[in-house]
Design a protein around this motif. Structure first.
Motif, PDB file in Angstrom:
ATOM      1  N   CYS A   1       0.829  -1.215   0.000  1.00 11.04           N
ATOM      2  CA  CYS A   1       0.000   0.000   0.000  1.00 11.04           C
ATOM      3  C   CYS A   1       0.856   1.254   0.000  1.00 11.04           C
ATOM      4  CB  CYS A   1      -0.983  -0.007   1.173  1.00 11.04           C
ATOM      5  SG  CYS A   1      -2.259   1.256   0.954  1.00 11.04           S
TER       6      CYS A   1
ATOM      7  N   TYR B   1      -8.050   1.758  -5.378  1.00 10.80           N
ATOM      8  CA  TYR B   1      -9.119   2.727  -5.644  1.00 10.80           C
ATOM      9  C   TYR B   1      -9.711   2.511  -7.041  1.00 10.80           C
ATOM     10  CZ  TYR B   1     -11.622   7.052  -6.424  1.00 10.80           C
ATOM     11  OH  TYR B   1     -12.600   7.961  -6.733  1.00 10.80           O
TER      12      TYR B   1
ATOM     13  N   SER C   1     -11.826  -0.518  -7.133  1.00 12.83           N
ATOM     14  CA  SER C   1     -13.048  -0.395  -6.328  1.00 12.83           C
ATOM     15  C   SER C   1     -14.219   0.124  -7.173  1.00 12.83           C
ATOM     16  CB  SER C   1     -12.813   0.529  -5.130  1.00 12.83           C
ATOM     17  OG  SER C   1     -12.761   1.882  -5.546  1.00 12.83           O
TER      18      SER C   1
ATOM     19  N   THR D   1     -13.395  12.568   0.298  1.00 18.34           N
ATOM     20  CA  THR D   1     -12.811  12.357   1.639  1.00 18.34           C
ATOM     21  C   THR D   1     -12.753  13.631   2.478  1.00 18.34           C
ATOM     22  OG1 THR D   1     -10.549  12.846   0.897  1.00 18.34           O
ATOM     23  CG2 THR D   1     -11.297  10.565   0.675  1.00 18.34           C
TER      24      THR D   1
ATOM     25  N   VAL E   1      -6.650   5.596   0.102  1.00 17.84           N
ATOM     26  CA  VAL E   1      -7.059   4.536   1.029  1.00 17.84           C
ATOM     27  C   VAL E   1      -8.463   4.834   1.560  1.00 17.84           C
ATOM     28  CG1 VAL E   1      -6.593   3.539   3.319  1.00 17.84           C
ATOM     29  CG2 VAL E   1      -4.706   3.883   1.699  1.00 17.84           C
ATOM     30  N   GLU E   2      -8.671   6.085   1.986  1.00 16.99           N
ATOM     31  CA  GLU E   2      -9.985   6.425   2.562  1.00 16.99           C
ATOM     32  C   GLU E   2     -11.098   6.307   1.514  1.00 16.99           C
ATOM     33  OE1 GLU E   2      -9.998   9.899   5.104  1.00 16.99           O
ATOM     34  OE2 GLU E   2     -12.170  10.088   4.837  1.00 16.99           O
TER      35      GLU E   2
ATOM     36  N   GLN F   1     -11.771   2.698   0.858  1.00 19.03           N
ATOM     37  CA  GLN F   1     -12.534   2.117   1.986  1.00 19.03           C
ATOM     38  C   GLN F   1     -14.016   2.433   1.870  1.00 19.03           C
ATOM     39  OE1 GLN F   1     -10.213   3.745   5.158  1.00 19.03           O
ATOM     40  NE2 GLN F   1      -9.544   1.746   5.909  1.00 19.03           N
ATOM     41  N   GLN F   2     -14.299   3.677   1.466  1.00 22.10           N
ATOM     42  CA  GLN F   2     -15.717   4.068   1.298  1.00 22.10           C
ATOM     43  C   GLN F   2     -16.417   3.196   0.260  1.00 22.10           C
ATOM     44  OE1 GLN F   2     -16.005   8.203   0.250  1.00 22.10           O
ATOM     45  NE2 GLN F   2     -14.998   8.896   2.107  1.00 22.10           N
TER      46      GLN F   2
ATOM     47  N   VAL G   1     -13.417  -1.415  -0.100  1.00 21.40           N
ATOM     48  CA  VAL G   1     -12.123  -2.105  -0.072  1.00 21.40           C
ATOM     49  C   VAL G   1     -11.681  -2.278   1.385  1.00 21.40           C
ATOM     50  CG1 VAL G   1      -9.686  -1.953  -0.759  1.00 21.40           C
ATOM     51  CG2 VAL G   1     -11.474  -1.134  -2.317  1.00 21.40           C
ATOM     52  N   LYS G   2     -11.106  -3.449   1.697  1.00 17.68           N
ATOM     53  CA  LYS G   2     -10.614  -3.696   3.064  1.00 17.68           C
ATOM     54  C   LYS G   2      -9.095  -3.564   3.069  1.00 17.68           C
ATOM     55  CE  LYS G   2     -14.381  -6.315   4.793  1.00 17.68           C
ATOM     56  NZ  LYS G   2     -15.190  -6.373   3.567  1.00 17.68           N
ATOM     57  N   PHE G   3      -8.581  -2.966   4.122  1.00 14.64           N
ATOM     58  CA  PHE G   3      -7.131  -2.793   4.254  1.00 14.64           C
ATOM     59  C   PHE G   3      -6.656  -3.517   5.497  1.00 14.64           C
ATOM     60  CE2 PHE G   3      -8.364   0.563   1.441  1.00 14.64           C
ATOM     61  CZ  PHE G   3      -7.283   0.718   0.580  1.00 14.64           C
ATOM     62  N   ARG G   4      -5.583  -4.284   5.359  1.00 14.50           N
ATOM     63  CA  ARG G   4      -4.987  -4.967   6.497  1.00 14.50           C
ATOM     64  C   ARG G   4      -3.558  -4.422   6.647  1.00 14.50           C
ATOM     65  NH1 ARG G   4      -7.665  -5.944   9.695  1.00 14.50           N
ATOM     66  NH2 ARG G   4      -6.474  -7.665  10.575  1.00 14.50           N
TER      67      ARG G   4
END
Ligand SMILES: Cc1cc2nc3c(=O)[nH]c(=O)nc-3n(C[C@H](O)[C@H](O)[C@H](O)COP(=O)(O)OP(=O)(O)OC[C@H]3O[C@@H](n4cnc5c(N)ncnc54)[C@H](O)[C@@H]3O)c2cc1C
Length: 367
Positions: free
Chosen positions: A4, A13, A16, A77, A157-158, A161-162, A165-168
């Motif tokens: 990332c 993004y 997504s 965002t 990333v934000e 996520q909206q 998408v999942k972030f680990r």
């Protein structure tokens, strides 16, 4: 998506936007902490000396996309993403052949981009802080840009996520498990072994920068990517330089001067290679001082600046092949490489993400 930095975040993004894809991004660290965290975010498109070819197209397509992407991300965002739209001013020194630039300006015009050649007196009127007797002219590229790479990555990333998408973060991908179906000459990767267990995948996008080499070694198709160190500085002056409405990135002898807010500037970057036998590179203080003195040589007012911060990072450079590497990992049908962007990862991230999207949707694009 493994990694990332700016490339992995941009890919996430972009993907997504495709309905019904479940996307997970793994990074062993927090976002934008590796190469991306050190970058200056200078986007050299029209000012690049490439005349044609897919890599020039990627540069220009990326800048075009940035012009819509930044407002899009800000709206989604509410984040601040510093984006310099004053263009890039490249200084020309004695012995440089201006007729090459005239030809390039004509080529760019035919491609729909503008380059202006400024003589010494024009340069002096618009940019009085640039002072060096060896400077004979400057090339102004109004269409080129600069973006804050960390702010951009965090906004991507934000926004991703909206869109689900999942972030680990803090979770390393340790291994990729491959299978060789009897009815195909290509291998398939079906599981990722991560620090928190195994997960099933249909596609893997490898955007792990320097971390791509061990993962491809593990798949017996090693992609050799080596580090090239870069150092940079943040300086502060009591007063900003030049005219408030003319604040392009200024670049001379491969040294960038990037205006920030409040009289601050980024200056960089060094380009430092490892020795033949070792992969380790340590920042050389002499190289950093040379860059600072190089900037002072074309902008003497910087001699009075305070050094607020210095840092270094490692650029991921493909060994023995051009940057970047975008396409299927040879011998595999579902491992996509989006890596090895070397000096232009921020610039090329949008076109990289568009290429990855095209490949996942079955459009044959390989760069
Ligand atoms: C000083 C400096 C100045 C620069 N200036 C510019 C510039 O002006 N313009 C420009 O376009 N480019 C610039 N660059 C280059 C740019 O920084 C890189 O090309 C770009 O950041 C590469 O992005 P990336 O996402 O591929 O890699 P990275 O940012 O390195 O991200 C890779 C990520 O993968 C993660 N990772 C690795 N292995 C694993 C694993 N096994 N499991 C999980 N995660 C893993 C890492 O933790 C990392 O976060 C500069 C670089 C430096 C050092």
């Amino acid at each position: 998506v493994i990694g990332c930095g700016v490339v992995g975040a941009m890919v996430a993004y972009e993907l997504s936007q495709i309905p019904d894809l479940e996307i997970v991004v793994y990074d062993r660290r927090q976002p934008a902490q590796a190469s991306t965290g050190a970058a200056l975010g200078v986007l050299m498109g029209a000012i690049s000396q490439k005349i044609k070819g897919s890599r020039l197209q990627m540069r220009l397509a990326s800048i075009t996309r940035y012009n819509t992407l930044i407002p899009e991300l800000k709206a989604l965002t509410g984040r601040k993403i510093p984006f310099n739209q004053y263009g890039i001013l490249r200084l020309c020194f004695k012995d440089e052949d201006l007729s090459d630039w005239q030809k390039l300006a004509e080529t760019r015009r035919s491609q729909g981009w503008q380059l202006d050649i400024l003589g010494k007196s024009q340069l002096h009127v618009h940019y009085p802080h640039i002072q060096n007797d060896e400077i004979t002219a400057a090339i102004y590229s109004p269409g080129d840009r600069q973006v804050d790479p960390v702010a951009l990555t965090l906004a991507l990333v934000e926004a991703a996520q909206q869109q689900g998408v999942k972030f680990r973060f803090g979770v390393a991908v340790e291994q990729i498990h491959a299978q060789h179906p009897v009815d195909s000459s290509f291998k398939t990767c079906q599981t990722l072994q991560t620090a928190e267990g195994a997960i099933a995948t249909d596609w893997i996008v490898l955007a792990a920068g320097l971390g791509s080499t061990p993962l491809t070694q593990n798949l017996e198709q090693p992609i050799e990517i080596r580090p090239v160190l870069g150092q940079a500085l943040r300086l502060k002056l009591e007063q900003p330089l030049g005219q408030p409405d003319l604040q392009p990135i200024i670049t001379g002898e491969d040294i960038h001067l990037v205006p920030l807010e409040g009289g601050e500037y980024w200056v960089g970057a060094t380009v430092e290679f490892a020795g033949e036998t070792s992969r380790d590179i340590f920042p050389d203080p002499v190289a950093l001082e040379t860059v600072l003195q190089g900037a002072i040589a074309f902008c003497p007012a910087l001699a009075k600046a305070t050094i607020v911060q210095t840092w270094s990072g490692l650029r991921p450079r493909p060994q023995g092949r051009p940057a970047p590497i975008i396409g299927l990992l040879p011998g595999y049908q579902n491992v996509l490489l989006a890596t090895g962007h070397y000096r232009n990862g921020v610039l090329l991230a949008p076109a990289t993400a568009q290429a990855v999207r095209g490949m996942i949707l079955g459009e044959a694009i390989s760069v």
